[in-house]
Design a protein around this motif. Structure first.
Motif, PDB file in Angstrom:
ATOM      1  N   GLY A  50       4.064  18.746  35.838  1.00  0.00           N
ATOM      2  CA  GLY A  50       4.104  19.569  34.640  1.00  0.00           C
ATOM      3  C   GLY A  50       4.652  18.763  33.479  1.00  0.00           C
ATOM      4  N   TRP A  87      -2.398  31.777  39.863  1.00  0.00           N
ATOM      5  CA  TRP A  87      -2.407  31.424  38.438  1.00  0.00           C
ATOM      6  C   TRP A  87      -2.198  32.677  37.584  1.00  0.00           C
ATOM      7  CZ3 TRP A  87      -3.703  31.812  33.490  1.00  0.00           C
ATOM      8  CH2 TRP A  87      -3.660  30.696  32.673  1.00  0.00           C
ATOM      9  N   SER A 120       0.878  24.804  35.478  1.00  0.00           N
ATOM     10  CA  SER A 120       0.075  23.584  35.664  1.00  0.00           C
ATOM     11  C   SER A 120       0.538  22.797  36.879  1.00  0.00           C
ATOM     12  CB  SER A 120       0.174  22.701  34.415  1.00  0.00           C
ATOM     13  OG  SER A 120      -0.268  23.369  33.258  1.00  0.00           O
ATOM     14  N   ASP A 123      -0.383  24.689  40.066  1.00  0.00           N
ATOM     15  CA  ASP A 123      -1.826  24.709  40.295  1.00  0.00           C
ATOM     16  C   ASP A 123      -2.329  23.377  40.840  1.00  0.00           C
ATOM     17  OD1 ASP A 123      -4.411  26.411  39.541  1.00  0.00           O
ATOM     18  OD2 ASP A 123      -4.800  24.331  38.966  1.00  0.00           O
ATOM     19  N   ALA A 269      -2.772  24.867  25.269  1.00  0.00           N
ATOM     20  CA  ALA A 269      -2.607  25.448  26.597  1.00  0.00           C
ATOM     21  C   ALA A 269      -3.527  26.650  26.749  1.00  0.00           C
ATOM     22  CB  ALA A 269      -1.152  25.874  26.813  1.00  0.00           C
ATOM     23  N   PRO A 290      -4.240  18.257  32.067  1.00  0.00           N
ATOM     24  CA  PRO A 290      -4.109  19.134  33.236  1.00  0.00           C
ATOM     25  C   PRO A 290      -2.677  19.550  33.546  1.00  0.00           C
ATOM     26  CG  PRO A 290      -5.630  17.338  33.699  1.00  0.00           C
ATOM     27  CD  PRO A 290      -4.994  17.029  32.371  1.00  0.00           C
ATOM     28  N   CYS A 293      -2.148  22.189  30.187  1.00  0.00           N
ATOM     29  CA  CYS A 293      -3.092  23.234  29.769  1.00  0.00           C
ATOM     30  C   CYS A 293      -3.183  24.389  30.753  1.00  0.00           C
ATOM     31  CB  CYS A 293      -4.482  22.650  29.558  1.00  0.00           C
ATOM     32  SG  CYS A 293      -5.380  22.277  31.082  1.00  0.00           S
ATOM     33  N   GLY A 294      -2.690  24.203  31.983  1.00  0.00           N
ATOM     34  CA  GLY A 294      -2.809  25.232  33.006  1.00  0.00           C
ATOM     35  C   GLY A 294      -3.323  24.711  34.335  1.00  0.00           C
ATOM     36  N   GLY A 295      -3.307  23.390  34.502  1.00  0.00           N
ATOM     37  CA  GLY A 295      -3.688  22.817  35.786  1.00  0.00           C
ATOM     38  C   GLY A 295      -5.187  22.627  35.934  1.00  0.00           C
ATOM     39  N   GLU A 298      -7.398  25.925  35.164  1.00  0.00           N
ATOM     40  CA  GLU A 298      -7.651  26.217  33.749  1.00  0.00           C
ATOM     41  C   GLU A 298      -8.473  25.116  33.101  1.00  0.00           C
ATOM     42  OE1 GLU A 298      -6.813  29.303  30.795  1.00  0.00           O
ATOM     43  OE2 GLU A 298      -7.105  29.078  32.950  1.00  0.00           O
ATOM     44  N   CYS A 323      -1.228  14.319  37.612  1.00  0.00           N
ATOM     45  CA  CYS A 323      -2.067  14.705  36.483  1.00  0.00           C
ATOM     46  C   CYS A 323      -3.281  13.787  36.358  1.00  0.00           C
ATOM     47  CB  CYS A 323      -1.247  14.699  35.199  1.00  0.00           C
ATOM     48  SG  CYS A 323      -2.175  15.088  33.707  1.00  0.00           S
TER      49      CYS A 323
END
Length: 389
Positions: A50, A87, A120, A123, A269, A290, A293-295, A298, A323
């Motif tokens: 994250g 999520w 993120s 996820d 995000a 990644p 933004c939400g993994g 997303e 990431c």
């Protein structure tokens, strides 16, 4: 299979003085991230990341505390394969059951920033677990891969005008790249100074190397438009983050002012923000991170938005290994992807945090074949650089 433990660390890795660089973020002397470990009751381990700070700098104490003491306890006992359900649970918080029944989002008020950074990390780790549980690489689970290697660009470029050509050419020599990115904007002061550096870079590189520029959102609209005017004949592949992410209308004005494609999104995000970029015609290239933004979940939705609006997808991957590898799988599966960011500044969070060797050859990066995300964390190295207390 159920989630048994969730543990996050603020990992801070020093960068040796000879490899430090100065940008609008100041001198980058450490590489920082929140690294997450999720283990299931049958012993599978997934790794996530994250981000809540610019570049590779900043503090991660708050995000790590959130992961360990707020988000983590909510995950214990859940099926790790319920990735999209988890999520939405984390995004909608106490109203997640109502949102699921109603069929639309009812997000918590703090629906950006630390919240989505934490989502993120979770996820990415859950996708790693799912791939390992099925003995498949993540790209196979999100749609397959369109190639076993994809083009990459060398990301760096902080040197002054009299050195920028040599710096960028050294990147080409290291990995055979045919595309490079340099920084412009507030680190130079006036737009004409950045333009002089761009002209020096183009003269050194010649006409056949793709050249991108990144202002990190530090220009005003007027300055960004002036910069475009000054470099309009330099055949730039894209102008990244010309103005702050909070000024989407201004970014659309910049995009409409000249012939250079605009790339944006590392500060955005969720799919909702990228929907706005698309509707406002503010960007040609989407660059979600990644880990912010939400993994992976997303980022796939964002990549689909890019495809739907006939835009392109090039995620921001100046990051740690979880990431970066997430980005490799996303680019392999997305029809809108076309290039991968490969940091040429010091990046121990990729190269030293994992056992595998990450490198570009002939300007290409191989898509991982191993199950999950495809890397092995060096837990000894992680422990040596984890911040405690």
């Amino acid at each position: 299979m159920r989630i048994k433990t969730v543990q996050a660390w603020w990992v801070r890795i020093p960068i040796e003085a000879a490899r430090q660089h100065r940008s609008d973020f100041g001198v980058v002397s450490t590489f920082d991230a929140a690294i997450l470990r999720i283990e299931t009751d049958d012993g599978l381990v997934g790794w996530g990341e994250g981000k809540n700070a610019a570049g590779s700098t900043g503090g991660y104490g708050a995000l790590v505390h959130m992961l360990n003491h707020e988000v983590g306890p909510e995950l214990i006992g859940r099926d790790p394969a319920d990735i999209a359900v988890i999520w939405e649970m984390l995004y909608n918080d106490s109203r997640h059951e109502s949102a699921a029944r109603a069929g639309h989002a009812m997000p918590r008020l703090a629906r950006r920033g630390l919240t989505v950074a934490a989502i993120s990390a979770v996820d990415i780790a859950l996708w790693d677990i799912l791939g390992k549980s099925l003995d498949q690489p993540v790209w196979r689970l999100i749609g397959g891969r369109k190639a076993d290697r994809l083009p990459a660009y060398a990301s760096g470029g902080w040197a002054p005008a009299d050195q920028i050509g040599d710096q960028l050419k050294s990147y080409i020599d290291k990995g055979g790249f045919s595309a490079v990115k340099m920084r412009v904007g507030a680190m130079d002061g006036a737009a004409h100074i950045s333009a002089t550096r761009v002209r020096a870079a183009r003269e050194a590189l010649g006409p056949d190397v793709e050249l991108m520029v990144d202002a990190h959102g530090t220009y005003t609209v007027a300055e960004a438009k002036r910069f475009i005017h000054l470099v309009a004949d330099q055949n730039l592949a894209w102008f990244e983050e010309p103005v702050i992410a909070d000024d989407k209308a201004g970014m659309a004005e910049v995009r409409a002012s000249g012939p250079i494609p605009v790339a944006a999104g590392e500060s955005e995000a969720t799919r909702f923000a990228f929907r706005d970029l698309a509707v406002l015609k503010a960007a040609d290239i989407f660059q979600p991170d990644p880990a912010f933004c939400g993994g992976i979940t997303e980022a796939m939705r964002i990549a689909s938005l890019a495809s739907a609006f006939n835009l392109r997808f090039a995620p921001h991957l100046w990051a740690g290994a979880p990431c970066f590898f997430a980005g490799l799988h996303l680019c392999a599966a997305s029809p809108a992807s076309f290039t991968i960011e490969f940091s040429l500044g010091a990046n121990p969070m990729i190269h030293d945090l994992i056992e595998e060797t990450v490198e570009a050859r002939d300007g290409m990066i191989a898509i991982p074949e191993k199950p999950g995300l495809g890397f092995t964390i060096s837990e000894r190295f992680l422990e040596a650089h984890a911040q405690h207390g």
